[in-house]
Structure formats: C-alpha cells, structure tokens
Design an enzyme around this catalytic site. Structure first.
Site, PDB file in Angstrom:
ATOM      1  N   ALA A  10       0.839  -1.206   0.000  1.00 25.72           N
ATOM      2  CA  ALA A  10       0.000   0.000   0.000  1.00 25.72           C
ATOM      3  C   ALA A  10       0.873   1.254   0.000  1.00 25.72           C
ATOM      4  O   ALA A  10       0.549   2.249  -0.637  1.00 25.72           O
ATOM      5  CB  ALA A  10      -0.924  -0.004   1.212  1.00 25.72           C
TER       6      ALA A  10
ATOM      7  N   ASP B   6       2.335   1.635  -3.447  1.00 25.51           N
ATOM      8  CA  ASP B   6       1.312   2.202  -4.332  1.00 25.51           C
ATOM      9  C   ASP B   6       1.185   3.710  -4.132  1.00 25.51           C
ATOM     10  O   ASP B   6       1.038   4.457  -5.098  1.00 25.51           O
ATOM     11  CB  ASP B   6      -0.053   1.544  -4.073  1.00 25.51           C
ATOM     12  CG  ASP B   6      -0.078   0.099  -4.557  1.00 25.51           C
ATOM     13  OD1 ASP B   6       0.847  -0.302  -5.303  1.00 25.51           O
ATOM     14  OD2 ASP B   6      -1.005  -0.634  -4.172  1.00 25.51           O
TER      15      ASP B   6
ATOM     16  N   SER C 190       0.335  -6.926 -17.514  1.00 22.31           N
ATOM     17  CA  SER C 190      -0.367  -6.738 -16.251  1.00 22.31           C
ATOM     18  C   SER C 190      -1.715  -6.116 -16.570  1.00 22.31           C
ATOM     19  O   SER C 190      -2.012  -5.805 -17.723  1.00 22.31           O
ATOM     20  CB  SER C 190       0.443  -5.857 -15.318  1.00 22.31           C
ATOM     21  OG  SER C 190       0.709  -4.638 -15.950  1.00 22.31           O
TER      22      SER C 190
ATOM     23  N   GLU D 154     -13.740 -12.722 -11.260  1.00 23.21           N
ATOM     24  CA  GLU D 154     -12.998 -13.731 -10.500  1.00 23.21           C
ATOM     25  C   GLU D 154     -12.146 -13.064  -9.433  1.00 23.21           C
ATOM     26  O   GLU D 154     -12.193 -11.846  -9.272  1.00 23.21           O
ATOM     27  CB  GLU D 154     -12.146 -14.592 -11.442  1.00 23.21           C
ATOM     28  CG  GLU D 154     -11.258 -13.802 -12.367  1.00 23.21           C
ATOM     29  CD  GLU D 154     -10.796 -14.628 -13.577  1.00 23.21           C
ATOM     30  OE1 GLU D 154      -9.578 -14.689 -13.796  1.00 23.21           O
ATOM     31  OE2 GLU D 154     -11.646 -15.211 -14.282  1.00 23.21           O
TER      32      GLU D 154
ATOM     33  N   LYS E  45      -8.676 -11.863  -7.477  1.00 23.14           N
ATOM     34  CA  LYS E  45      -7.300 -11.484  -7.786  1.00 23.14           C
ATOM     35  C   LYS E  45      -6.416 -12.120  -6.723  1.00 23.14           C
ATOM     36  O   LYS E  45      -6.340 -11.647  -5.589  1.00 23.14           O
ATOM     37  CB  LYS E  45      -7.132  -9.971  -7.797  1.00 23.14           C
ATOM     38  CG  LYS E  45      -5.741  -9.566  -8.257  1.00 23.14           C
ATOM     39  CD  LYS E  45      -5.650  -8.079  -8.523  1.00 23.14           C
ATOM     40  CE  LYS E  45      -4.344  -7.703  -9.207  1.00 23.14           C
ATOM     41  NZ  LYS E  45      -3.155  -7.973  -8.427  1.00 23.14           N
TER      42      LYS E  45
ATOM     43  N   LYS F 103     -13.330  -9.383 -16.261  1.00 21.48           N
ATOM     44  CA  LYS F 103     -12.900  -9.552 -17.652  1.00 21.48           C
ATOM     45  C   LYS F 103     -14.133  -9.592 -18.532  1.00 21.48           C
ATOM     46  O   LYS F 103     -15.121 -10.245 -18.178  1.00 21.48           O
ATOM     47  CB  LYS F 103     -12.127 -10.873 -17.803  1.00 21.48           C
ATOM     48  CG  LYS F 103     -10.833 -10.899 -16.996  1.00 21.48           C
ATOM     49  CD  LYS F 103     -10.192 -12.281 -16.946  1.00 21.48           C
ATOM     50  CE  LYS F 103      -8.948 -12.213 -16.051  1.00 21.48           C
ATOM     51  NZ  LYS F 103      -8.352 -13.540 -15.823  1.00 21.48           N
TER      52      LYS F 103
ATOM     53  N   CYS G 211       5.680 -14.316  35.937  1.00 20.56           N
ATOM     54  CA  CYS G 211       4.459 -14.267  35.127  1.00 20.56           C
ATOM     55  C   CYS G 211       3.683 -12.994  35.482  1.00 20.56           C
ATOM     56  O   CYS G 211       3.409 -12.746  36.661  1.00 20.56           O
ATOM     57  CB  CYS G 211       3.600 -15.495  35.391  1.00 20.56           C
ATOM     58  SG  CYS G 211       1.955 -15.378  34.664  1.00 20.56           S
TER      59      CYS G 211
ATOM     60  N   CYS H 213       4.918 -19.408  31.648  1.00 20.48           N
ATOM     61  CA  CYS H 213       4.626 -19.274  33.064  1.00 20.48           C
ATOM     62  C   CYS H 213       4.619 -20.683  33.646  1.00 20.48           C
ATOM     63  O   CYS H 213       4.063 -21.601  33.061  1.00 20.48           O
ATOM     64  CB  CYS H 213       3.249 -18.645  33.235  1.00 20.48           C
ATOM     65  SG  CYS H 213       2.573 -18.908  34.877  1.00 20.48           S
TER      66      CYS H 213
HETATM   67  S1  IVH Z   1      -5.443 -11.751 -15.688  1.00 21.81           S
HETATM   68  C1  IVH Z   1      -3.817  -9.821 -19.497  1.00 21.81           C
HETATM   69  N1  IVH Z   1      -6.599 -12.786 -13.558  1.00 21.81           N
HETATM   70  O1  IVH Z   1      -2.541  -9.872 -11.126  1.00 21.81           O
HETATM   71  C2  IVH Z   1      -4.422 -10.174 -18.189  1.00 21.81           C
HETATM   72  N2  IVH Z   1      -4.478 -11.770 -13.288  1.00 21.81           N
HETATM   73  O2  IVH Z   1      -1.526  -7.355 -13.222  1.00 21.81           O
HETATM   74  C3  IVH Z   1      -3.491 -10.930 -17.347  1.00 21.81           C
HETATM   75  N3  IVH Z   1      -3.619 -11.917 -10.993  1.00 21.81           N
HETATM   76  O3  IVH Z   1       0.525 -10.348 -11.748  1.00 21.81           O
HETATM   77  C4  IVH Z   1      -3.850 -11.067 -15.925  1.00 21.81           C
HETATM   78  N4  IVH Z   1      -5.336 -12.980 -10.128  1.00 21.81           N
HETATM   79  O4  IVH Z   1      -0.582 -12.594 -11.780  1.00 21.81           O
HETATM   80  C5  IVH Z   1      -5.520 -12.134 -14.034  1.00 21.81           C
HETATM   81  N5  IVH Z   1      -7.750 -13.767 -11.800  1.00 21.81           N
HETATM   82  C6  IVH Z   1      -6.674 -13.121 -12.275  1.00 21.81           C
HETATM   83  C7  IVH Z   1      -5.588 -12.781 -11.442  1.00 21.81           C
HETATM   84  C8  IVH Z   1      -4.500 -12.097 -11.988  1.00 21.81           C
HETATM   85  C9  IVH Z   1      -4.146 -12.464  -9.883  1.00 21.81           C
HETATM   86  C10 IVH Z   1      -2.316 -11.219 -11.019  1.00 21.81           C
HETATM   87  C11 IVH Z   1      -1.439 -11.574 -12.168  1.00 21.81           C
HETATM   88  C12 IVH Z   1      -0.679 -10.340 -12.434  1.00 21.81           C
HETATM   89  C13 IVH Z   1      -1.536  -9.278 -11.868  1.00 21.81           C
HETATM   90  C14 IVH Z   1      -2.210  -8.506 -12.964  1.00 21.81           C
END
Ligand code: IVH
Length: 709
Positions: free
Chosen positions: A35, A38, A83, A120, A122, A307, A434, A452
């Site tokens: 964090a 970032d 990414s 899905e 991450k 996606k 203790c 203890c």
């Molecule tokens: S899709 C072109 N799906 O997040 C798309 N990435 O920047 C490619 N990650 O380091 C990524 N869970 O390893 C996708 N369900 C998921 C993911 C995922 C984790 C990670 C991936 C990458 C980063 C994406």
C-alpha cells in the site's frame, strides 16, 4: 512546491521506487507494504502527469519491473505477460468506471444490453506461465519483466496440484497462465516451522513476511528440494500462446468462463469462486459479495478481476500500452500497513505461553482498525530488531490475528537511530515473573517460548487446565465442554480444579442458559468422574510433557501419587521411557507447593483412584465407598427413601458433616449442615443430581474402590 523541489521529489520517488521494486521482485523481501509502494507510485504518476517533462524513460511508471535472477535460465515469452490496470478505488465506483469505459470503447449506447463479464478473484501470489506441448508440461516460467521470465520448471514440478499431463487434450501448444500462491494455513504452519528452526540455531532460515513472498521465494529457489518443502498451490486464470486447439484454434472456447471450465476439465486447478455477471451492477454485487467473505477465504486476495467474457469482444477492445482494455483489477483495503510501535506488552496464553504483543498507533488494515498485533516470541522480536518507537509493517489477513511482520528501517532518520528503544529482553522486562500470577517464568532448551510455570494456579491458564482435566481421556467429566468452562470461569464460580467439585445446583442454575436439567447432568458427570485411575489422574493434572503414555509409565513405576510427588529427578529417570525433559518437568511441577495443594484438595473433594498402573478405568463408579449427609426436604422423596437408595448402591449415610463427607444432599430449608458443607468445601447435590448419580450405575459389589488415601 517550487519547480526545483518538484523535480527533486520526482527523482527521489524514482530512486525509492526502484529500490523497493528491487527488494520486492528480485530479493523477494519487501521493505515497505504494498500500500505504501502504491502511494509513492501514485505520487510520482501525478507529478509526471502534471509535468510530462519530468517523465524519464527509466521511471518505474514506464516499465514492468522484474529481472532474471542469476542462476536461472531466461525464457522469452511467446506471448508477452502483461499486467492489468488496477482500480485503486476500493468502492463500488471502481467497477462502474470500468464498465463505462468498456461501453464507450465498444460504442454502446444506453439502450444496448449490459456487457457480460467474467468476475474472478485477484490472487495474491506470483504469475506463472505453464507451457504444455501435446498435453505434457514442458516448461514453467515466471513473468519477469513481461517479455522475459525465468525458467522455474524444476520447482513448479514439485507442486502436486499442477498436472504433468493434461487430461484429454490434443492441443499442440497450450500455455496456461495463473497464479502460484500459498494458503494462509500453510503459510502460518510454514512460518511456525521456520521459527522453530531458527530457535534451534538454524543459520540460513528466515520467516516470511506474507504468503506471496514465501511463494515467490519458493518458486525462485535454486534448489528444487527446498522448493518442494514449501506448500505451494496454483490457480489457472488465462492463456498464453495457443496452437492447434482445433484447426486454427477453432476449438478454443468462445468465452472466458467457458475457457476456465475447459482448463478445469483438463485437470488444472481453477478457483470456484467466480461468476458471470451482467453490467456494472453485476460487478458491484460481485465486489461486495467477495469483500464480505474475503476473511473466510483460505488464501489472500488483494481484489477481484473483471474480464469481458466474450473473447471476440476482448479482441475488439485490444490493448493500450501494456494493459488489456477488457480487464481490470478492483482492489480491497490493503492487508498490510505501516504504523508506529508504541510499546510491547506480554500476554499469557491459555497454555502459559508468554507472547510479546505490539501496542500500535491504531491503523486501518485488512478492513478493521488494529491497535494490537502479535510479535510471536522473543527471538522473532530480536531477529527483526523491533524496538519501541519504530515504524513497523502490520499484517492482518483473514481471521488470523494481526501480526508485526517487519520494521521499516528507512523510515527512521539516521539521527534517530541512537534514540531507538532498547533491544527486547522478555525475562528482564518481567523480572522473571508471570505478569498474571507471579510464578517464575522458564524457557526450556530448544524451545522458542517462555512460559509461566504457574500451571494450574495461573488464572490465565485456568480454562485450558480445566478443559484438559475434564477431558475424555483425563477425568472424563461428562457435560463439561468449553462453553460451560468459559461460563464457569467468567462468572467466577471456579478458580481452581478442586472447586469443580464444590459446585452445587444453586450456583449452577444461576448461570445464564443453564437449565436445572443440565445443571443436574453436570453434577452427575462430576460425581461420576470422582473415581478414576492413577494414570488418568496424573494425565489430568496437565504436567508439561506428561501425556497419556508417560502417565501410565509413571503410575506403573511409582504405584502411588505420594511416591511420585516425592521422587527425585534421578529416580524419575529410572522410569522406562522417561528422559531428562520429562523428569525435570515432573519434578518442577511437584516442587511448586500450589500443585501439591491442588492434589490434596482434590483428594479432600473425594477424588479417588486405583493406585498402581490401573489402566482399566472403573468407569461409572456408583457411590460405593462414598459418604453422604442428607439435609432439608427433598422434592419427591423422604430422607429415609434417599438413604435406602444410597445404601443399596453401596454408599454410607452419616448424620453430620465433616471433612470426610463426600457429598451433602440438600433439599429446601436445609440448615446448618448446608452451611457446614459450604464452609468445608464439601460438594452439595440436590435430589436430581443424587438420582442421576445413583442412576448412573452401581459400582461392582466385589470391587470397592479404594478410600481416599
Ligand atoms: S489476468 C492480461 N486474472 O494480477 C491479463 N491476473 O496485473 C493478465 N492476478 O501479476 C492477468 N489474479 O498474476 C488475471 N484472476 C486473475 C488474477 C490475476 C491475480 C495477477 C497476475 C498479475 C496481476 C495482474
């Protein structure tokens, strides 16, 4: 800020980010929380957006960082590993903004139907490309800088979840992309093991900051034998190069969700926690639903990924620089944050373990405000060189208790270094005692934790001691589970083990949710537990290192509790299978006067046992050999009737209460006998408890249990 100041800040941020990225991607040991990284990154991005002239080609905002470690063979990815754009906005608006962008790019109007998305998780691990040729795993590679990764095939082969051969597949080349990760429970166990190794003097071992770093370290471990010992898992989420999935890849599923189904059917692990949802509303709902169960998931996630489900639409949307327009990551609040360490307290656990606990400047992490976090043990504090006043990294993930995982040394200006707190010394801090009961603390050879030594008498250890004592393999008190023990101790009804046997119906019925029937059942359970065997009694005392088998060995050897209590360490060592650790533990247990007192009080409370090895428990003893005193008016029977029943079951009925009385049976308007019972700590039963006790079965007439010695 003036122009030179801004330029200076941009340069400073570039240098900082480069250094931290190196620690993270190359060394697998981050120095600051994600964090924080970032935040720095966004600060630099903002400066560069306002003043494009300050955007240098080597700026971390301009490239995917990640380098090939010496010792690994580089792998050029056939299809770049990109990414995805991250929505750092953790609110619903992040999902809405993504849907709006997709609709705009696809030139959809308000009257067009919602776009269908595959939503899905991450996963918070590291990206992996698995290359299958004719269904056989031929290569595994990390992402590296996106163009070139590292060949880690040997290490990936140690992950049992990843199939060497895909099921029912005749695809020429199929690159499966996904995440290597470590489950939280596996991670905790791994770190626990590491801590023990370190405590035993292992030189090259360390604990890991979080599951992702542990996973990254394992995957990029040069020795596959070490990688094999790390509990790695995998989830597939996409594709790299694909050739010959049908002619011209015509058999490739048309949607992302169908693709994941197909990968699962081939034997690849695919996470079930996914959904196909319509439009922004569907995304918002998914983000909220997963957010609500984030803590309950067995692994870390740092967000969800959306996606566009239709792969043809994905192609139409294409890419911008290095990110697909058809996917986005939508974050959750970070599970690691920086804060200041205000102090270190020491907590006494249920088993007497002394744990240093960090008192923190409150910080919002993993969805809640945290002001206490575990520091695990003294060695860990010293090894990480954590001192009061330091800036530390706190991690809170899942329902695991928050922990301090590191110190941000960079945050302490050099001038402050001298004024840092003292190195942590647990023994000195506690003056060897203790903090709860004042008993001496001790740390055994080869052990990580100080403890203890108060055992049964330490209030912090009461509940655990009682539960152990009452356990099925110990005194076997039926009806005494952990909820009830919590209640009894919290209500102040029981402070020591012998007090269990002074519980009466009146006291018990006062407990919330305790009906008369369950109170009577507990009393019957307690009464029935009074007669036991020496091994069970010894085991029940909860002497460290004395398990059931050792208890039997000790009972067989010494034959009586008195001989055992008086045995020297040398005499204890004569017992079969008893080594120095057990001998020392038994001796120091009985060296403490309060432990002997507990044994005496238990005897006085009417606990009896077969001396010698007596491994056959008598079980339900009935009342043979026990002395009762009756007082007051019983609800359904006369005192004479009660006397007949007791005598028929082998018990005795006496006229007055003394130390030798095992039970007083009291009805209404009980007078001085009840007072006397309470004064002497003689357990009091009501009629129901008496009947339960008698009904529990009579003792075998030819085998009367021994009198209390
Ligand atoms: S899709 C072109 N799906 O997040 C798309 N990435 O920047 C490619 N990650 O380091 C990524 N869970 O390893 C996708 N369900 C998921 C993911 C995922 C984790 C990670 C991936 C990458 C980063 C994406």
């Amino acid at each position: 800020m003036s122009a030179p100041d801004i330029a200076h800040r941009a340069a400073e941020l570039r240098a900082l980010l480069q250094r931290h990225a190196h620690s993270y991607y190359v060394l697998d040991t981050p120095a600051i929380p994600d964090a924080e990284y970032d935040r720095l990154y966004q600060e630099l991005e903002a400066i560069e957006a306002a003043q494009p002239a300050l955007r240098t080609p080597d700026s971390p905002t301009q490239r995917v960082i990640g380098a090939v470690l010496d010792g690994f063979v580089p792998v050029r990815h056939a299809v770049a590993m990109l990414s995805i754009r991250t929505e750092t906005d953790t609110e619903a608006s992040g999902a809405i903004a993504f849907d709006a962008r997709v609709r705009r790019e696809l030139a959809l109007t308000d009257t067009d139907p919602p776009v269908e998305y595959a939503a899905e998780l991450k996963f918070d691990g590291l990206a992996m490309n698995l290359r299958y040729e004719q269904g056989l795993l031929v290569q595994a590679a990390t992402r590296g800088d996106g163009e070139t990764g590292e060949d880690v095939t040997q290490n990936i082969r140690t992950i049992a979840q990843i199939p060497r051969r895909l099921r029912g597949v005749e695809v020429e080349v199929l690159e499966v992309r996904g995440e290597v990760y470590i489950r939280r429970d596996d991670f905790e166990a791994l770190n626990e093991r590491q801590r023990e190794l370190i405590a035993q003097g292992a030189k090259n071992e360390k604990t890991f900051v979080n599951p992702r770093n542990a996973a990254a370290g394992a995957v990029r471990q040069l020795d596959p034998a070490i990688a094999a010992r790390r509990p790695l898992s995998f989830f597939a989420y996409g594709l790299g190069e694909v050739r010959g999935w049908g002619a011209d890849n015509a058999a490739l599923p048309a949607t992302h969700s169908a693709l994941l189904d197909a990968l699962a059917a081939m034997g690849l692990p695919v996470c079930d926690e996914r959904a196909v949802v319509p439009g922004a509303d569907g995304l918002v709902a998914f983000h909220a639903a997963v957010g609500a169960k984030r803590d309950a998931l067995p692994f870390d996630i740092d967000g969800v990924v959306y996606k566009v489900n239709d792969r043809a639409l994905q192609q139409r949307l294409g890419f911008v620089t290095r990110e697909p327009r058809w996917a986005v990551a939508h974050k959750y609040p970070a599970q690691e944050q920086m804060t200041r360490l205000l102090g270190i307290d020491i907590q006494v656990g249920r088993t007497g373990k002394l744990t240093p606990v960090a008192k923190l400047e409150p910080v919002f992490v993993g969805g809640t405000t945290v002001s206490n976090a575990t520091l695990h043990n003294e060695d860990e504090v010293r090894r990480r060189d954590v001192r009061v006043g330091d800036t530390v990294i706190v991690r809170r993930a899942g329902d695991v208790i928050p922990q301090v995982v590191g110190v941000v040394h960079e945050a302490a200006p050099a001038a402050d270094a001298a004024s840092r707190g003292e190195p942590f010394d647990l023994y000195q801090r506690l003056g060897g005692q203790c903090p709860v009961c004042g008993s001496p603390i001790a740390r055994e050879e080869g052990e990580v934790d100080w403890r203890c030594t108060g055992g049964l008498t330490c209030p912090a250890q009461r509940k655990e001691a009682i539960l152990h004592f009452a356990g099925r393999r110990a005194m076997d008190v039926e009806g005494l589970g952990d909820k009830l023990v919590d209640q009894l101790v919290d209500a102040g009804l029981i402070r020591t083990l012998p007090e269990l046997y002074t519980l009466g119906l009146a006291k018990l019925s006062a407990l919330e949710r305790m009906g008369e029937k369950s109170a009577a059942n507990l009393l019957a359970g307690l009464a029935a537990s009074r007669h036991t065997t020496l091994p069970r009694f010894l085991f029940a005392l909860g002497i460290r290192h004395v398990g059931e088998t050792t208890a039997k060995d000790l009972a067989r050897h010494f034959g009586s509790i008195d001989r055992l209590m008086d045995a020297t360490e040398a005499q204890l060592l004569e017992v079969k299978d008893v080594g120095p650790v057990v001998a020392h533990s038994v001796r120091s247990f009985f060296d403490q006067p309060h432990h002997r007192e507990i044994v005496e009080q238990l005897r006085a409370a009417g606990i009896t046992w077969e001396e010698g090895s007596g491994t056959q428990p008598v079980g339900i003893a009935g009342v043979a050999g026990l002395t009762f005193v009756l007082t007051g008016t019983l609800p359904t029977m006369s005192r004479d009737a009660a006397r007949d029943l007791i005598e028929a079951a082998g018990g005795k009925v006496a006229g007055s209460v003394s130390k030798k009385t095992h039970f007083v049976v009291a009805g209404t308007e009980a007078g001085s006998k009840l007072d006397k019972a309470q004064e002497l700590g003689v357990p009091v039963l009501d009629e129901a408890a008496l009947l339960a006790l008698l009904g529990a079965g009579a003792a075998p007439a030819n085998d009367p249990p021994a009198e209390p010695t």
